[in-house]
Scaffold this active site. Structure first.
Site, PDB file in Angstrom:
ATOM      1  N   PHE A 153       0.963  -1.228   0.123  1.00 27.64           N
ATOM      2  CA  PHE A 153       0.137   0.013   0.157  1.00 27.64           C
ATOM      3  C   PHE A 153       0.900   1.089  -0.070  1.00 27.64           C
ATOM      4  CE2 PHE A 153      -2.250   3.667   1.510  1.00 27.64           C
ATOM      5  CZ  PHE A 153      -3.636   3.401   0.677  1.00 27.64           C
ATOM      6  N   ASP A 238       9.595   3.342   2.037  1.00 20.80           N
ATOM      7  CA  ASP A 238       8.113   3.936   2.567  1.00 20.80           C
ATOM      8  C   ASP A 238       8.000   3.709   4.025  1.00 20.80           C
ATOM      9  OD1 ASP A 238       5.440   4.892   2.995  1.00 20.80           O
ATOM     10  OD2 ASP A 238       4.656   4.083   0.969  1.00 20.80           O
ATOM     11  N   LYS A 267       2.025  11.219   7.275  1.00 21.02           N
ATOM     12  CA  LYS A 267       1.216  10.940   8.547  1.00 21.02           C
ATOM     13  C   LYS A 267       1.836  11.495   9.866  1.00 21.02           C
ATOM     14  CE  LYS A 267      -1.102   6.788   6.745  1.00 21.02           C
ATOM     15  NZ  LYS A 267      -0.869   5.834   5.944  1.00 21.02           N
TER      16      LYS A 267
HETATM   17  C1  LIG Z   1      -1.183   5.983   4.311  1.00 20.65           C
HETATM   18  C2  LIG Z   1      -0.033   5.405   3.365  1.00 20.65           C
HETATM   19  C3  LIG Z   1       0.342   5.951   2.416  1.00 20.65           C
HETATM   20  C4  LIG Z   1      -0.611   7.145   1.585  1.00 20.65           C
HETATM   21  O1  LIG Z   1      -0.700   8.490   2.414  1.00 20.65           O
HETATM   22  P1  LIG Z   1      -1.725   9.330   2.272  1.00 20.65           P
HETATM   23  O2  LIG Z   1      -1.501  10.506   2.999  1.00 20.65           O
HETATM   24  O3  LIG Z   1      -3.047   8.804   2.507  1.00 20.65           O
HETATM   25  O4  LIG Z   1      -1.822   9.846   0.660  1.00 20.65           O
HETATM   26  C5  LIG Z   1       1.366   5.601   1.767  1.00 20.65           C
HETATM   27  N1  LIG Z   1       2.288   4.758   1.994  1.00 20.65           N
HETATM   28  C6  LIG Z   1       1.635   3.932   3.335  1.00 20.65           C
HETATM   29  C7  LIG Z   1       2.929   2.950   3.626  1.00 20.65           C
HETATM   30  C8  LIG Z   1       0.769   4.381   3.975  1.00 20.65           C
HETATM   31  O5  LIG Z   1       0.365   3.898   5.300  1.00 20.65           O
END
Ligand SMILES: *Cc1c(COP(=O)(O)O)cnc(C)c1O
Length: 421
Positions: A153, A238, A267
């Site tokens: 994700f 990420d 986040k």
């Molecule tokens: C939440 C998330 C994203 C995307 O972040 P948004 O602020 O919702 O665009 C990307 N990578 C990971 C691992 C995430 O948990």
């Protein structure tokens, strides 16, 4: 006039029922939230419009590591809002430079590029890796390839969902951006074999969050970094969800002593009040960007920068990674001690914990609904997993309070099990 008004009981203003009906009628149906309407939050706790109190064990997918309305972060927000909020990048502001310096110092990278949402930061990392491939690695124009993992994700843009392995994220949204290849998560032999002449990057979560809290084999991330380094491939790490303390280290990659070549954060960088994301890299990667190549109207704005500076300081000053480590280990042990025919596995790291519900016991959803009725907000991820990821400021006493109810629910008391779809 939309004609929706007559379908809502307008007398019940402010009630749960009325607010759910408004969201249902006037909102696109791209989410399936639990039927609770929140109006106030503090620390690990939230209150709904009926005055009921809940322990927040989702923490907005780790965007609330510092808790709801942390007083220091709110003070930074208010002080900056009273001075200057937005300049665009056409001019400098007095918050962005200090923010980027402090972020680089905290992470050990040379330079940072600020954006707003996580998906934008991932897109930025993809652009950086591709351009690095053409300018530095000598990949022929238009041929750069990035490897990602199954069950990943990384966000919801058309490029990102194009390399998702989740059918519902992709269905109906093509055609997709080419240049991506998937390998099984946790398999370094597959990574070795997937790397080709034109591979520029490996985009990876060191622990998969939305994929269902999937912990890879010990040392896997570190071995991937080594493989990529020896083959001239950048690791795009990420840590949007796993970073900033969640897994018991400042970054999840720290468990293997590696942070990758491009670190992606978001986040919790916004302290639960404002969207702030960034990528970090060494000079010789980030220097592929020249004026005009990339940008964002809100990226690096002074309000977000002031909030992120304080959000970062709170994580460091309150030693939240160590709290997550200690409480996470203890809580996971307590969850594992629950004797239930419905639980297949408890897994995670730090305060990023997934309880996997056995296929025969239906989906995780009714367990989350029962938890909600008992004052605990958790959300299922990937049908079978109940995720427990409270704000990192949670105390042992607060988790102790939640355990009897969690135990009751996981045992199936009062849970209306239904078969998975
Ligand atoms: C939440 C998330 C994203 C995307 O972040 P948004 O602020 O919702 O665009 C990307 N990578 C990971 C691992 C995430 O948990």
């Amino acid at each position: 006039m939309t004609g929706h008004e007559e379908r809502i009981d307008m007398t019940e203003s402010g009630s749960t029922e009325r607010l759910l009906a408004e969201a249902e009628l006037y909102g696109a149906h791209n989410y399936e939230p639990l039927p609770v309407v929140l109006e106030r939050g503090e620390g690990c706790w939230v209150w709904d419009v009926e005055g009921r109190k809940y322990l927040d064990m989702l923490a907005s997918y780790s965007a609330l590591n510092q808790g709801h309305r942390h007083p220091r972060i709110l003070a930074a927000l208010e002080a900056q809002a009273a001075r200057l909020t937005l300049t665009s990048r056409a001019f400098h502001n007095d918050q962005m430079g200090p923010f980027l310096r402090e972020l680089c110092e905290a992470t050990g990278f040379d330079v940072a590029l600020p954006m707003n949402t996580g998906a934008e930061a991932v897109e930025t990392a993809i652009k950086a890796a591709r351009k690095w491939g053409y300018r530095k690695k000598g990949v022929p124009e238009g041929r750069a390839e990035i490897i990602a993992c199954e069950n990943n994700f990384h966000g919801r843009t058309t490029t990102i969902v194009g390399f998702s392995s989740e059918p519902s994220y992709r269905d109906g949204f093509g055609p997709f951006t080419p240049g991506f290849k998937l390998i099984p998560y946790g398999d370094e032999v597959a990574l070795q074999e997937a790397i080709a002449d034109h591979t520029v990057g490996f985009l990876v979560e060191p622990l998969q969050g939305e994929g269902g809290v999937v912990v890879p084999p010990d040392g896997w991330f570190g071995r991937c970094v080594e493989i990529c380094r020896s083959r001239g491939v950048l690791v795009l790490n990420d840590e949007i969800q796993t970073g900033l303390g969640r897994t018991g280290r400042l970054f999840c990659g720290d468990w293997d002593g590696e942070r990758g070549d491009i670190l992606i954060v978001g986040k919790a960088l916004g302290g639960g009040v404002y969207p702030v994301s960034a990528i970090l890299a060494p000079d010789d990667i980030m220097d592929v960007f020249a004026p005009g190549d990339h940008g964002s109207t809100f990226g690096g704005n002074p309000l977000g920068a002031a909030v992120a500076r304080e959000a970062l300081r709170v994580i460091l000053d309150e030693d939240l990674p160590a709290r997550a480590d200690e409480l996470g280990n203890w809580f996971m042990e307590r969850l594992r001690a629950i004797d239930s025919p419905h639980v297949e596995e408890v897994r995670g790291r730090g305060l990023m914990i997934g309880v996997v519900i056995r296929e025969g016991s239906g989906t995780a959803r009714p367990f989350c609904e029962s938890l909600m009725e008992r004052g605990i907000l958790a959300k299922e991820t990937h049908e079978q997993v109940v995720r427990f990821a409270p704000p990192l400021v949670v105390t042992r006493e607060e988790l102790e309070w939640a355990l009897p109810a969690i135990e009751e629910v996981l045992r199936g008391d009062g849970v209306e099990l239904f078969e998975s779809l």
